[in-house]
Design a protein around this motif. Structure first.
Motif, PDB file in Angstrom:
ATOM      1  N   PHE A 190       0.831  -1.184  -0.062  1.00 41.42           N
ATOM      2  CA  PHE A 190       0.021   0.070   0.036  1.00 41.42           C
ATOM      3  C   PHE A 190       0.928   1.310  -0.136  1.00 41.42           C
ATOM      4  O   PHE A 190       0.586   2.310  -0.630  1.00 41.42           O
ATOM      5  N   GLU A 191       1.986   1.197   0.935  1.00 40.27           N
ATOM      6  CA  GLU A 191       2.724   2.305   1.062  1.00 40.27           C
ATOM      7  C   GLU A 191       3.537   2.511  -0.363  1.00 40.27           C
ATOM      8  O   GLU A 191       3.781   3.750  -0.755  1.00 40.27           O
ATOM      9  N   ASN A 192       4.073   1.537  -0.845  1.00 44.43           N
ATOM     10  CA  ASN A 192       4.890   1.724  -2.015  1.00 44.43           C
ATOM     11  C   ASN A 192       3.905   2.329  -3.305  1.00 44.43           C
ATOM     12  O   ASN A 192       4.329   3.142  -4.005  1.00 44.43           O
ATOM     13  N   LEU A 193       2.547   1.664  -3.322  1.00 42.07           N
ATOM     14  CA  LEU A 193       1.660   2.269  -4.242  1.00 42.07           C
ATOM     15  C   LEU A 193       1.421   3.653  -4.034  1.00 42.07           C
ATOM     16  O   LEU A 193       1.178   4.417  -5.190  1.00 42.07           O
ATOM     17  N   ARG A 249       4.441   5.912  -5.186  1.00 43.97           N
ATOM     18  CA  ARG A 249       4.438   5.788  -6.768  1.00 43.97           C
ATOM     19  C   ARG A 249       3.241   6.185  -7.469  1.00 43.97           C
ATOM     20  O   ARG A 249       3.203   6.069  -8.972  1.00 43.97           O
ATOM     21  N   SER A 250       2.190   6.404  -6.896  1.00 46.18           N
ATOM     22  CA  SER A 250       0.602   6.579  -7.537  1.00 46.18           C
ATOM     23  C   SER A 250       0.922   7.651  -8.568  1.00 46.18           C
ATOM     24  O   SER A 250       0.206   7.621  -9.523  1.00 46.18           O
ATOM     25  N   ARG A 251       1.230   8.995  -8.329  1.00 41.94           N
ATOM     26  CA  ARG A 251       1.300  10.195  -9.299  1.00 41.94           C
ATOM     27  C   ARG A 251       1.797   9.513 -10.763  1.00 41.94           C
ATOM     28  O   ARG A 251       1.330   9.839 -11.736  1.00 41.94           O
ATOM     29  N   GLU A 252       3.184   9.020 -10.534  1.00 40.00           N
ATOM     30  CA  GLU A 252       3.730   8.457 -11.774  1.00 40.00           C
ATOM     31  C   GLU A 252       3.032   7.277 -12.562  1.00 40.00           C
ATOM     32  O   GLU A 252       3.135   7.265 -13.843  1.00 40.00           O
ATOM     33  N   SER A 253       2.168   6.603 -11.695  1.00 39.99           N
ATOM     34  CA  SER A 253       1.426   5.839 -12.524  1.00 39.99           C
ATOM     35  C   SER A 253      -0.038   6.170 -12.868  1.00 39.99           C
ATOM     36  O   SER A 253      -0.587   5.033 -13.217  1.00 39.99           O
ATOM     37  N   GLY A 254      -0.478   7.153 -12.626  1.00 44.17           N
ATOM     38  CA  GLY A 254      -1.549   7.682 -12.754  1.00 44.17           C
ATOM     39  C   GLY A 254      -2.775   7.413 -12.174  1.00 44.17           C
ATOM     40  O   GLY A 254      -3.861   7.329 -12.641  1.00 44.17           O
ATOM     41  N   PHE A 255      -2.655   7.129 -10.870  1.00 44.64           N
ATOM     42  CA  PHE A 255      -3.745   7.044 -10.122  1.00 44.64           C
ATOM     43  C   PHE A 255      -3.580   7.854  -8.562  1.00 44.64           C
ATOM     44  O   PHE A 255      -2.568   8.079  -8.462  1.00 44.64           O
ATOM     45  N   ASP A 256      -4.816   8.129  -8.076  1.00 43.12           N
ATOM     46  CA  ASP A 256      -4.819   8.607  -6.568  1.00 43.12           C
ATOM     47  C   ASP A 256      -5.420   7.737  -5.788  1.00 43.12           C
ATOM     48  O   ASP A 256      -6.812   7.328  -5.984  1.00 43.12           O
ATOM     49  N   ILE A 257      -4.722   7.311  -4.576  1.00 48.15           N
ATOM     50  CA  ILE A 257      -5.416   6.642  -3.533  1.00 48.15           C
ATOM     51  C   ILE A 257      -6.460   7.448  -2.833  1.00 48.15           C
ATOM     52  O   ILE A 257      -5.888   8.138  -1.951  1.00 48.15           O
ATOM     53  N   LYS A 258      -7.618   7.110  -2.997  1.00 46.59           N
ATOM     54  CA  LYS A 258      -8.725   7.864  -2.108  1.00 46.59           C
ATOM     55  C   LYS A 258      -8.883   7.402  -0.685  1.00 46.59           C
ATOM     56  O   LYS A 258      -9.240   8.191   0.086  1.00 46.59           O
ATOM     57  N   LEU A 276       6.644  -4.303  -9.687  1.00 46.78           N
ATOM     58  CA  LEU A 276       5.645  -4.893 -10.419  1.00 46.78           C
ATOM     59  C   LEU A 276       4.379  -4.234 -10.447  1.00 46.78           C
ATOM     60  O   LEU A 276       3.500  -3.778 -11.523  1.00 46.78           O
ATOM     61  N   TYR A 277       3.982  -4.085  -9.079  1.00 43.07           N
ATOM     62  CA  TYR A 277       2.484  -3.577  -8.956  1.00 43.07           C
ATOM     63  C   TYR A 277       2.051  -2.271  -9.463  1.00 43.07           C
ATOM     64  O   TYR A 277       1.329  -2.093 -10.310  1.00 43.07           O
ATOM     65  N   PRO A 278       3.201  -1.203  -9.197  1.00 44.51           N
ATOM     66  CA  PRO A 278       2.795   0.204  -9.858  1.00 44.51           C
ATOM     67  C   PRO A 278       2.483   0.220 -11.425  1.00 44.51           C
ATOM     68  O   PRO A 278       1.970   0.885 -12.049  1.00 44.51           O
ATOM     69  N   GLU A 279       3.566  -0.581 -12.028  1.00 44.04           N
ATOM     70  CA  GLU A 279       3.886  -0.684 -13.499  1.00 44.04           C
ATOM     71  C   GLU A 279       2.603  -1.485 -13.972  1.00 44.04           C
ATOM     72  O   GLU A 279       2.103  -1.042 -15.072  1.00 44.04           O
ATOM     73  N   ALA A 280       2.117  -2.632 -13.524  1.00 47.83           N
ATOM     74  CA  ALA A 280       0.933  -3.055 -13.980  1.00 47.83           C
ATOM     75  C   ALA A 280      -0.202  -2.393 -13.820  1.00 47.83           C
ATOM     76  O   ALA A 280      -1.161  -2.338 -14.715  1.00 47.83           O
ATOM     77  N   LEU A 281      -0.433  -1.730 -12.771  1.00 49.55           N
ATOM     78  CA  LEU A 281      -1.750  -0.924 -12.626  1.00 49.55           C
ATOM     79  C   LEU A 281      -1.440   0.417 -13.592  1.00 49.55           C
ATOM     80  O   LEU A 281      -2.697   0.537 -14.167  1.00 49.55           O
ATOM     81  N   LYS A 282      -0.449   0.768 -14.025  1.00 51.94           N
ATOM     82  CA  LYS A 282      -0.329   1.977 -15.017  1.00 51.94           C
ATOM     83  C   LYS A 282      -0.815   1.295 -16.275  1.00 51.94           C
ATOM     84  O   LYS A 282      -1.406   1.953 -17.033  1.00 51.94           O
ATOM     85  N   LYS A 283      -0.238   0.070 -16.482  1.00 50.42           N
ATOM     86  CA  LYS A 283      -0.768  -0.681 -17.935  1.00 50.42           C
ATOM     87  C   LYS A 283      -2.395  -0.732 -17.922  1.00 50.42           C
ATOM     88  O   LYS A 283      -2.971  -0.542 -18.886  1.00 50.42           O
ATOM     89  N   VAL A 284      -2.743  -0.934 -16.766  1.00 50.82           N
ATOM     90  CA  VAL A 284      -4.278  -1.135 -16.856  1.00 50.82           C
ATOM     91  C   VAL A 284      -5.229   0.024 -16.924  1.00 50.82           C
ATOM     92  O   VAL A 284      -5.751   0.416 -17.870  1.00 50.82           O
TER      93      VAL A 284
END
Length: 189
Positions: A16-19, A22-31, A176-184
């Motif tokens: 969770f913390e890692n995501l 890295r959220s901004r660079e991966s295109g998501f915002d944890i609400k 892997l997780y942030p990269e995969a989320l960015k891909k989605v």
């Protein structure tokens, strides 16, 4: 466009913390962070990161349906595009999954379809395989059976212990997780 994400966790929250970092660079915002117990360390990480957190204590509900209804009600106020499981140790019902069809993503510590379930790292280590890894996949009604989004292999060396393998798996997860989320989120899946 930035996607809104709810992260579900049941433990320490390192993914969770890692995501979050890295959220901004991966295109998501944890609400919001949703946890299933008041005793999880992930709550402290959320506080440090100024991310709202909600405890939906499984022990406070007499049925899985009531528990999942409480989760759905909690998430409903955050305009969530995706639910991201990061060490969430609960099996979600088909009804819950269908309400978020193709919008729940999980991280699993093995190269699926091998070593499904709760103990993927230990199972791979004890079996004696030379290669294991990490899988990011969509959640379906089965256990670790959803469509695979991305995988990363981890070599098990002769001198690896279960602990050193766990450490290697976690490092692979963090990449892997942030990269995969960015891909989605980019529509490349």
């Amino acid at each position: 466009m930035v996607s809104n994400v709810a992260v579900f966790a049941s433990g320490g929250g390192s993914n969770f913390e890692n995501l979050a970092l890295r959220s901004r660079e991966s295109g998501f915002d944890i609400k919001v962070l949703i946890v299933d117990s008041p005793d999880v360390f992930a709550l402290k990480r959320a506080e440090k990161l100024n991310i709202p957190s909600i405890i939906i204590d499984r022990g406070a509900y007499s049925s899985k349906r009531e528990f999942e209804t409480a989760i759905r009600e909690a998430v409903s106020g955050f305009n969530i595009d995706y639910i991201v499981l990061a060490g969430f140790m609960r099996i979600l019902s088909a009804e819950f999954i269908n309400a978020y069809k193709d919008r729940i993503i999980n991280l699993h510590p093995s190269l699926l379809p091998s070593f499904k379930g709760r103990n993927g790292i230990e199972d791979a280590y004890n079996y004696g395989v030379k290669v294991t890894g990490v899988t990011v996949h969509y959640v379906d009604a089965g256990i670790d059976t959803g469509k695979i989004i991305e995988q990363s292999a981890v070599i098990i060396e002769e001198d690896d212990t279960l602990q050193s393998l766990e450490d290697k798996i976690h490092q692979a997860e963090y990449e892997l997780y942030p990269e995969a989320l960015k891909k989605v989120l980019d529509g490349r899946v």
